[in-house]
Scaffold this active site. Structure first.
Site, short mmCIF file in Angstrom:
data_model
loop_
_atom_site.label_atom_id
_atom_site.label_comp_id
_atom_site.label_asym_id
_atom_site.label_seq_id
_atom_site.Cartn_x
_atom_site.Cartn_y
_atom_site.Cartn_z
N HIS A 43 -56.91 46.73 -57.58
CA HIS A 43 -57.34 46.79 -58.99
C HIS A 43 -56.54 45.82 -59.86
CE1 HIS A 43 -60.34 50.02 -58.85
NE2 HIS A 43 -59.61 50.56 -57.92
N GLY B 275 -69.85 48.75 -44.78
CA GLY B 275 -69.54 49.71 -45.83
C GLY B 275 -68.23 50.44 -45.66
N SER C 213 -65.52 44.39 -46.16
CA SER C 213 -66.30 43.31 -46.74
C SER C 213 -67.20 42.59 -45.75
CB SER C 213 -65.39 42.29 -47.43
OG SER C 213 -65.27 42.67 -48.75
N ASP D 45 -62.71 38.92 -51.81
CA ASP D 45 -63.30 39.12 -50.48
C ASP D 45 -63.80 37.81 -49.90
OD1 ASP D 45 -62.79 41.68 -51.21
OD2 ASP D 45 -64.88 42.33 -51.32
P1 ADP Z 1 -68.99 46.17 -47.10
O1 ADP Z 1 -67.88 46.97 -47.69
O2 ADP Z 1 -68.93 46.21 -45.61
O3 ADP Z 1 -69.07 44.79 -47.66
P2 ADP Z 1 -71.51 46.40 -48.41
O4 ADP Z 1 -72.36 47.57 -48.72
O5 ADP Z 1 -71.02 45.56 -49.53
O6 ADP Z 1 -70.32 46.94 -47.50
O7 ADP Z 1 -72.32 45.41 -47.45
C1 ADP Z 1 -72.95 45.89 -46.29
C2 ADP Z 1 -74.27 45.18 -46.13
O8 ADP Z 1 -74.06 43.83 -45.65
C3 ADP Z 1 -75.16 45.81 -45.08
O9 ADP Z 1 -75.90 46.89 -45.61
C4 ADP Z 1 -76.03 44.64 -44.67
O10 ADP Z 1 -77.09 44.45 -45.60
C5 ADP Z 1 -75.09 43.45 -44.76
N1 ADP Z 1 -74.50 43.26 -43.42
C6 ADP Z 1 -73.24 43.49 -43.03
N2 ADP Z 1 -73.06 43.24 -41.72
C7 ADP Z 1 -74.25 42.83 -41.25
C8 ADP Z 1 -74.74 42.42 -39.96
N3 ADP Z 1 -73.96 42.43 -38.88
N4 ADP Z 1 -76.04 42.07 -39.87
C9 ADP Z 1 -76.85 42.08 -40.96
N5 ADP Z 1 -76.45 42.45 -42.19
C10 ADP Z 1 -75.17 42.82 -42.34
MG MG Z 2 -69.37 44.37 -49.71
#
Ligand code: ADP
Ligand code: MG
Length: 380
Positions: free
Chosen positions: A33, A118, A122, A168
């Site tokens: 933060h 998620g 990132s 990120d």
């Molecule tokens: P994070 O904290 O991991 O960034 P987000 O919700 O911001 O979580 O992003 C996750 C999203 O990124 C997934 O729902 C998908 O749409 C995309 N994503 C991540 N990894 C992949 C992957 N291996 N193949 C396709 N899309 C992906």
């Molecule tokens: Mg993300």
């Protein structure tokens, strides 16, 4: 897996890809933060990444395939719009390149990855950065690394609807093996610090929860920081962000009983703590560094109030165990992972013990990831 990626590409598009790229997920050792307060963060790229195979097309078509979701998506280069799909993280970057005047045709792309989705590592930034890196190479556009970071960040803002800071995407592109990067979120200056941690492992413990509070509370915290600045500015107009504020100014201008005071106190302390933590790294004092991680957690939990019972539980379970040098919640809060520095020989025992306790307390199994610090985006 890289071979499977190339095979899939050949199977779908009947020729070989022109470039194959990897872009990693990231951790943040300390500095939470602090980005939107113009402070410092200390991220690193990890050995979990997104891999893409990309090839030029002569027309204006964009053809995408996700090996993880086993779905394809096609669109025209000039009708890119945000959609609720993994594809938006790709088309979002392409839209930014077009906006910047990048001279490109269509392309084919196949993707897979092993960044947990998620969990706060990132994966979305890794997708964006892989695309920015690959298209820059594919069409020989000559954008700088920082421009690639900014295209990726804007894709997240405009196509994913997440108003994230720069960290990120910065970490995914600028990461360096066995180093953390201290990023000054005001000037965008950065400096690498070696993380010489023989016999110490970086382990993420995943709460498996994401409380719905996360985004509304995030916005509230940002507003509270601004309220603190507004109060301080009445006497100290040069203070633009909490980066510029001192404890003395805070004590003089903000009611010590208020929530705003607690929020600002945390931020001012954390910005200072990151700088001291970098000196610990320079002097190879990992134990002192680890203690600062615990202090960050306590600040986030008690002053900034963005923790949750699951995160507090995981940190409190390891706090008095000498096998763990430091631990804290990582990310915006209200769920996601804790980041732990654990003596390598003890990792299994710690994970067994904490896993059982977590199961008992929350009736949930504990996922964990042991990560290494790797280079940022590169050819694969
Ligand atoms: P994070 O904290 O991991 O960034 P987000 O919700 O911001 O979580 O992003 C996750 C999203 O990124 C997934 O729902 C998908 O749409 C995309 N994503 C991540 N990894 C992949 C992957 N291996 N193949 C396709 N899309 C992906
Ligand atoms: Mg993300």
């Amino acid at each position: 897996m890289i071979n499977e990626l190339k095979e899939k590409y050949e199977q779908l598009f009947s020729n070989k890809p022109d470039v194959v790229v990897r872009a990693p997920g990231r951790i943040n050792l300390i500095g939470e933060h602090t980005d939107y307060n113009d402070g410092f963060v200390l991220p690193a790229a990890i050995n979990k990444a997104i891999y893409i195979a990309v090839g030029k097309r002569k027309d204006q078509e964009v053809r995408l395939y996700s090996m993880d979701f086993k779905t394809s998506y096609s669109t025209d280069l000039h009708s890119l719009v945000p959609i609720k799909s993994w594809a938006t993280y790709i088309t979002g970057v392409v839209a930014q390149i077009l906006k910047a005047g990048g001279n490109i045709n269509g392309f084919n792309l196949v993707m897979f990855g092993d960044v947990p989705l998620g969990a706060g590592l990132s994966s979305s930034a890794a997708v964006e950065c892989s695309v920015a890196f690959a298209i820059n190479e594919l069409y020989n556009l000559g954008y700088t690394k920082m421009e690639l970071v900014q295209f990726s960040q804007r894709a997240e803002h405009e196509f994913a609807g997440v108003k994230c800071g720069l960290m990120d995407q910065f970490a995914s592109i600028f990461g360096k093996k066995n180093h953390v990067v201290k990023l000054d979120c005001r000037s965008l200056d950065y400096e690498y610090f070696p993380l010489n941690m023989t016999d110490v492992s970086i382990v993420l413990m995943d709460t498996g929860v994401k409380h719905s509070l996360a985004s509304s509370e995030y916005n509230t915290r940002r507003l509270q920081c601004e309220e603190g600045i507004a109060a301080i500015q009445k006497k100290y107009p040069a203070v633009q962000k909490l980066r510029d504020a001192t404890y003395e100014m805070l004590n003089e201008m903000v009611d010590v009983e208020s929530a705003v005071y607690k929020r600002c106190l945390y931020v001012i302390t954390e910005i200072e703590r990151v700088q001291k933590a970098c000196i610990d790294l320079q002097q190879n004092r990992i134990e002192a560094f680890g203690k600062k991680m615990y202090a960050t957690h306590d600040g986030l939990s008690e002053l900034y109030e963005v923790s949750c019972p699951e995160l507090d539980f995981l940190v409190n379970e390891v706090r008095d165990d000498s096998a763990i040098l430091g631990a804290r919640m990582m990310g915006g809060g209200f769920g996601g992972c804790t980041i732990n520095l654990i003596k390598s020989n003890d990792v299994d025992a710690v994970l067994n013990r904490v896993g059982l306790a977590y199961q008992k307390a929350f009736n949930k199994s504990l996922l964990s990831y042991t990560v290494n610090i790797e280079e940022g985006a590169s050819f694969a």
